[in-house]
Design a protein around this motif. Sequence first.
Motif, PDB file in Angstrom:
ATOM      1  N   MET A  65       0.824  -1.202   0.000  1.00  0.00           N
ATOM      2  CA  MET A  65       0.000   0.000   0.000  1.00  0.00           C
ATOM      3  C   MET A  65       0.859   1.254   0.000  1.00  0.00           C
ATOM      4  O   MET A  65       0.537   2.234  -0.643  1.00  0.00           O
ATOM      5  CB  MET A  65      -0.918  -0.044   1.227  1.00  0.00           C
ATOM      6  CG  MET A  65      -1.910   1.063   1.278  1.00  0.00           C
ATOM      7  SD  MET A  65      -3.146   0.838   0.017  1.00  0.00           S
ATOM      8  CE  MET A  65      -4.211   2.171   0.352  1.00  0.00           C
ATOM      9  N   ARG A  66       1.967   1.200   0.734  1.00  0.00           N
ATOM     10  CA  ARG A  66       2.851   2.355   0.830  1.00  0.00           C
ATOM     11  C   ARG A  66       3.504   2.664  -0.514  1.00  0.00           C
ATOM     12  O   ARG A  66       3.738   3.827  -0.834  1.00  0.00           O
ATOM     13  CB  ARG A  66       3.896   2.086   1.896  1.00  0.00           C
ATOM     14  CG  ARG A  66       4.686   3.287   2.289  1.00  0.00           C
ATOM     15  CD  ARG A  66       5.497   2.953   3.549  1.00  0.00           C
ATOM     16  NE  ARG A  66       6.434   3.989   3.865  1.00  0.00           N
ATOM     17  CZ  ARG A  66       6.235   4.921   4.780  1.00  0.00           C
ATOM     18  NH1 ARG A  66       5.118   4.919   5.468  1.00  0.00           N
ATOM     19  NH2 ARG A  66       7.132   5.835   5.020  1.00  0.00           N
TER      20      ARG A  66
ATOM     21  N   ILE B 291       2.194   2.358  -3.387  1.00  0.00           N
ATOM     22  CA  ILE B 291       1.216   3.053  -4.229  1.00  0.00           C
ATOM     23  C   ILE B 291       1.246   4.549  -3.940  1.00  0.00           C
ATOM     24  O   ILE B 291       1.209   5.375  -4.858  1.00  0.00           O
ATOM     25  CB  ILE B 291      -0.191   2.462  -4.018  1.00  0.00           C
ATOM     26  CG1 ILE B 291      -0.237   1.022  -4.519  1.00  0.00           C
ATOM     27  CG2 ILE B 291      -1.245   3.302  -4.731  1.00  0.00           C
ATOM     28  CD1 ILE B 291      -1.492   0.289  -4.188  1.00  0.00           C
TER      29      ILE B 291
ATOM     30  N   ILE C  27       4.316   6.046  -5.525  1.00  0.00           N
ATOM     31  CA  ILE C  27       4.144   6.218  -6.971  1.00  0.00           C
ATOM     32  C   ILE C  27       3.240   7.415  -7.261  1.00  0.00           C
ATOM     33  O   ILE C  27       3.488   8.186  -8.197  1.00  0.00           O
ATOM     34  CB  ILE C  27       3.581   4.919  -7.602  1.00  0.00           C
ATOM     35  CG1 ILE C  27       4.635   3.819  -7.528  1.00  0.00           C
ATOM     36  CG2 ILE C  27       3.135   5.149  -9.038  1.00  0.00           C
ATOM     37  CD1 ILE C  27       4.126   2.452  -7.919  1.00  0.00           C
ATOM     38  N   LEU C  28       2.213   7.603  -6.428  1.00  0.00           N
ATOM     39  CA  LEU C  28       1.324   8.747  -6.617  1.00  0.00           C
ATOM     40  C   LEU C  28       2.009  10.068  -6.265  1.00  0.00           C
ATOM     41  O   LEU C  28       1.665  11.115  -6.823  1.00  0.00           O
ATOM     42  CB  LEU C  28       0.065   8.580  -5.766  1.00  0.00           C
ATOM     43  CG  LEU C  28      -0.930   7.520  -6.240  1.00  0.00           C
ATOM     44  CD1 LEU C  28      -2.057   7.370  -5.243  1.00  0.00           C
ATOM     45  CD2 LEU C  28      -1.467   7.864  -7.612  1.00  0.00           C
TER      46      LEU C  28
END
Length: 97
Positions: free
Chosen positions: A1-2, A4, A7-8
Amino acid sequence: MRIIFKILAAPFVLVLTLLVAMLSFLLSLSAGLLSILASVLGLLSVLMLFVEKDISTGIAGLLMAFAISPFGLPALAGWLLAKLDELNGSLRGFITG
Protein backbone atom coordinates in the motif's frame (compact mmCIF):
# COMPACT_ATOMS: atom_id res chain seq x y z
CA MET A 1 0.00 0.00 0.00
CA ARG A 2 2.85 2.36 0.83
CA ILE A 3 4.43 1.84 -2.60
CA ILE A 4 1.22 3.05 -4.23
CA PHE A 5 1.42 6.31 -2.30
CA LYS A 6 5.06 6.68 -3.32
CA ILE A 7 4.14 6.22 -6.97
CA LEU A 8 1.32 8.75 -6.62
CA ALA A 9 3.66 11.27 -4.95
CA ALA A 10 6.30 11.13 -7.70
CA PRO A 11 4.49 13.42 -10.18
CA PHE A 12 3.88 15.95 -7.42
CA VAL A 13 7.60 16.00 -6.65
CA LEU A 14 8.39 16.63 -10.30
CA VAL A 15 5.84 19.44 -10.56
CA LEU A 16 6.97 21.01 -7.28
CA THR A 17 10.63 20.85 -8.31
CA LEU A 18 9.93 22.65 -11.59
CA LEU A 19 7.58 25.12 -9.91
CA VAL A 20 10.07 26.05 -7.19
CA ALA A 21 12.83 26.56 -9.76
CA MET A 22 10.65 28.74 -11.97
CA LEU A 23 9.23 30.76 -9.08
CA SER A 24 12.64 31.38 -7.52
CA PHE A 25 13.88 32.75 -10.85
CA LEU A 26 10.84 34.99 -11.17
CA LEU A 27 11.21 36.10 -7.55
CA SER A 28 14.80 37.17 -8.08
CA LEU A 29 13.86 39.17 -11.17
CA SER A 30 10.85 40.82 -9.59
CA ALA A 31 12.67 41.60 -6.33
CA GLY A 32 15.35 43.45 -8.26
CA LEU A 33 12.81 45.44 -10.23
CA LEU A 34 10.71 46.19 -7.17
CA SER A 35 13.71 47.40 -5.19
CA ILE A 36 14.45 49.97 -7.91
CA LEU A 37 10.81 51.00 -7.99
CA ALA A 38 10.69 51.22 -4.18
CA SER A 39 13.65 53.57 -4.05
CA VAL A 40 12.12 55.85 -6.69
CA LEU A 41 8.76 55.81 -4.92
CA GLY A 42 10.43 56.51 -1.58
CA LEU A 43 12.29 59.48 -3.03
CA LEU A 44 9.10 60.86 -4.56
CA SER A 45 7.26 60.39 -1.27
CA VAL A 46 9.93 62.25 0.68
CA LEU A 47 9.76 65.05 -1.86
CA MET A 48 5.99 65.08 -1.48
CA LEU A 49 6.37 65.36 2.30
CA PHE A 50 8.91 68.15 2.36
CA VAL A 51 8.29 70.13 -0.84
CA GLU A 52 4.55 69.91 -1.32
CA LYS A 53 3.71 69.62 2.42
CA ASP A 54 1.16 66.90 1.60
CA ILE A 55 1.51 64.65 4.61
CA SER A 56 -1.15 62.03 3.86
CA THR A 57 0.05 61.37 0.30
CA GLY A 58 3.68 61.32 1.41
CA ILE A 59 3.06 58.82 4.19
CA ALA A 60 0.93 56.64 1.91
CA GLY A 61 3.75 56.67 -0.64
CA LEU A 62 6.30 55.71 2.01
CA LEU A 63 4.10 52.83 3.15
CA MET A 64 3.76 51.61 -0.44
CA ALA A 65 7.52 51.95 -0.93
CA PHE A 66 8.09 49.81 2.16
CA ALA A 67 5.58 47.22 0.95
CA ILE A 68 7.37 46.74 -2.37
CA SER A 69 10.86 47.03 -0.90
CA PRO A 70 12.88 43.85 -0.26
CA PHE A 71 11.51 43.85 3.32
CA GLY A 72 7.85 43.73 2.22
CA LEU A 73 6.21 41.62 -0.43
CA PRO A 74 9.39 40.01 -1.82
CA ALA A 75 10.26 38.78 1.68
CA LEU A 76 6.78 37.29 2.04
CA ALA A 77 7.06 35.64 -1.38
CA GLY A 78 10.48 34.25 -0.43
CA TRP A 79 9.06 32.80 2.77
CA LEU A 80 6.22 31.15 0.87
CA LEU A 81 8.67 29.80 -1.69
CA ALA A 82 10.80 28.34 1.10
CA LYS A 83 7.72 26.59 2.54
CA LEU A 84 6.92 25.17 -0.90
CA ASP A 85 10.50 23.91 -1.16
CA GLU A 86 10.18 22.31 2.30
CA LEU A 87 7.05 20.52 1.11
CA ASN A 88 8.98 19.29 -1.91
CA GLY A 89 11.75 18.04 0.35
CA SER A 90 9.31 16.19 2.58
CA LEU A 91 7.73 14.48 -0.40
CA ARG A 92 11.18 13.50 -1.68
CA GLY A 93 12.01 12.08 1.74
CA PHE A 94 8.77 10.12 1.73
CA ILE A 95 9.55 8.65 -1.67
CA THR A 96 13.15 7.73 -0.91
CA GLY A 97 12.48 6.59 2.66
